[in-house]
Design a protein around this motif. Sequence first.
Motif, PDB file in Angstrom:
ATOM      1  N   ARG A   1      31.898  42.883  54.284  1.00  0.00           N
ATOM      2  CA  ARG A   1      32.581  42.733  52.999  1.00  0.00           C
ATOM      3  C   ARG A   1      31.533  42.657  51.892  1.00  0.00           C
ATOM      4  NH1 ARG A   1      35.478  43.785  49.459  1.00  0.00           N
ATOM      5  NH2 ARG A   1      36.691  42.295  48.254  1.00  0.00           N
ATOM      6  N   ASN A   2      31.564  43.581  50.958  1.00  0.00           N
ATOM      7  CA  ASN A   2      30.683  43.506  49.796  1.00  0.00           C
ATOM      8  C   ASN A   2      31.496  43.732  48.530  1.00  0.00           C
ATOM      9  OD1 ASN A   2      30.549  46.480  49.043  1.00  0.00           O
ATOM     10  ND2 ASN A   2      29.788  46.566  51.159  1.00  0.00           N
ATOM     11  N   ARG A   3      31.060  43.115  47.450  1.00  0.00           N
ATOM     12  CA  ARG A   3      31.807  43.161  46.186  1.00  0.00           C
ATOM     13  C   ARG A   3      30.850  42.877  45.033  1.00  0.00           C
ATOM     14  NH1 ARG A   3      35.043  37.397  46.788  1.00  0.00           N
ATOM     15  NH2 ARG A   3      33.262  36.222  47.552  1.00  0.00           N
ATOM     16  N   ARG A   4      31.398  43.015  43.850  1.00  0.00           N
ATOM     17  CA  ARG A   4      30.630  42.769  42.613  1.00  0.00           C
ATOM     18  C   ARG A   4      29.261  43.432  42.620  1.00  0.00           C
ATOM     19  NH1 ARG A   4      32.148  36.624  42.982  1.00  0.00           N
ATOM     20  NH2 ARG A   4      34.289  36.680  42.305  1.00  0.00           N
ATOM     21  N   PRO A   5      29.109  44.736  42.767  1.00  0.00           N
ATOM     22  CA  PRO A   5      30.224  45.672  42.928  1.00  0.00           C
ATOM     23  C   PRO A   5      30.405  46.070  44.388  1.00  0.00           C
ATOM     24  CG  PRO A   5      28.253  46.865  42.354  1.00  0.00           C
ATOM     25  CD  PRO A   5      27.846  45.418  42.453  1.00  0.00           C
ATOM     26  N   PRO A   6      31.571  46.599  44.741  1.00  0.00           N
ATOM     27  CA  PRO A   6      31.731  47.180  46.077  1.00  0.00           C
ATOM     28  C   PRO A   6      30.889  48.448  46.188  1.00  0.00           C
ATOM     29  CG  PRO A   6      33.684  47.606  44.719  1.00  0.00           C
ATOM     30  CD  PRO A   6      32.812  46.669  43.944  1.00  0.00           C
ATOM     31  N   THR A   7      30.264  48.625  47.353  1.00  0.00           N
ATOM     32  CA  THR A   7      29.322  49.754  47.479  1.00  0.00           C
ATOM     33  C   THR A   7      29.783  50.801  48.489  1.00  0.00           C
ATOM     34  OG1 THR A   7      28.045  48.467  49.101  1.00  0.00           O
ATOM     35  CG2 THR A   7      27.341  48.341  46.795  1.00  0.00           C
ATOM     36  N   ASP A   8      31.008  50.736  48.936  1.00  0.00           N
ATOM     37  CA  ASP A   8      31.555  51.799  49.793  1.00  0.00           C
ATOM     38  C   ASP A   8      33.046  51.934  49.502  1.00  0.00           C
ATOM     39  OD1 ASP A   8      33.116  50.048  51.727  1.00  0.00           O
ATOM     40  OD2 ASP A   8      31.100  49.258  52.061  1.00  0.00           O
ATOM     41  N   ASN A   9      33.637  52.992  50.025  1.00  0.00           N
ATOM     42  CA  ASN A   9      35.031  53.300  49.683  1.00  0.00           C
ATOM     43  C   ASN A   9      36.006  52.210  50.128  1.00  0.00           C
ATOM     44  OD1 ASN A   9      33.985  55.660  48.745  1.00  0.00           O
ATOM     45  ND2 ASN A   9      34.684  56.929  50.467  1.00  0.00           N
TER      46      ASN A   9
END
Length: 343
Positions: A193-201
Amino acid sequence: MRKLLNTLYITTPNIYLTLKGETVVVTADEQELGRIPLHNLEGICTFGYAGASPKLMHACAEKNIALTFLDVRGKFLARIIGESKGNVVLRKTQYRISDNEQESAKIARNFIFAKIANQKWLLERATRENPMRIDVPEFKRISLKLSEDLPKILDCDDLELLRGLEGQAANAYFQLFDQMILQQKEAFYFKNRNRRPPTDNVNALLSFSYTLLAKDVSAALEAVGLDAYVGFLHRDRPGRASLALDVMEELRAVVADRFVLKLINKKMVMAKDFVQKEDGAVILTDEGRKKYLQAWQERKQEPLTHPFLKEKINWGLVPHAQAMLLARFLRGDLDQYPPFLWK
């Protein structure tokens, strides 16, 4: 038009509401669709309304019946209420509990219990529907772990411990998320889970879905007179709708995660619907966002039977049902807040 508990929901945009005597009259294109005695209502909530007569507004203000206006996407616009004595008591109860971490934990654990139970439901459903395409023993192992966490959640009255249990469960659940992506694997994959910013679709879709869900829940809380910015699990932070984040925990898997998997697996979005910016952030293109929002609105119109209320509503009203149940619990009308446990 839907009457849920004592609140009338108007979900069709071209509806006009008037008052004749002591009865609310619902019309569309000058054709009468229904009548509801005003004294039976404690709230009226309209989505993308055509209008309400000044006489009805006056009566609602006089009788302390909240008349709430939201746009067609559920964004809160305004609310007409009478004397604020009811909401003051409700909000003071909310603030009092929020200031007490132990009391807050007693409510927060219901949000987390439902979140983990619904994540487990999503994993179990995957084992039934796609046993040849996923690692069933691993899904069963994680599902069992989540089951073992549930009693611990119910016994926990410490917010930090609760957050720790929630974090462990989320990590276990997301270990399997990539396996539930069955189509377009070259463009849609999930590593973490990645966010701020998301780096995949996939993370771009998850983040966008959580943002929309938080807005829906925030509008629902405002509609019942609660302060969306004062939470129990999420503590006060300027500009953060903490209570909306609390309530949406129980809806993340069954509303947002499930929707994202459907978009990908049914090829309702494709790789061309995303663009990567210079800072690495992945976002939907204008056309991709248009397709997404259309599907999101259609999803909100799909029916279900609410597991606690046993009434047929659409998915778009689930945040409103939960907000109403939370308000009833805070008023003392319910012994416990009944979280949304999907089956």
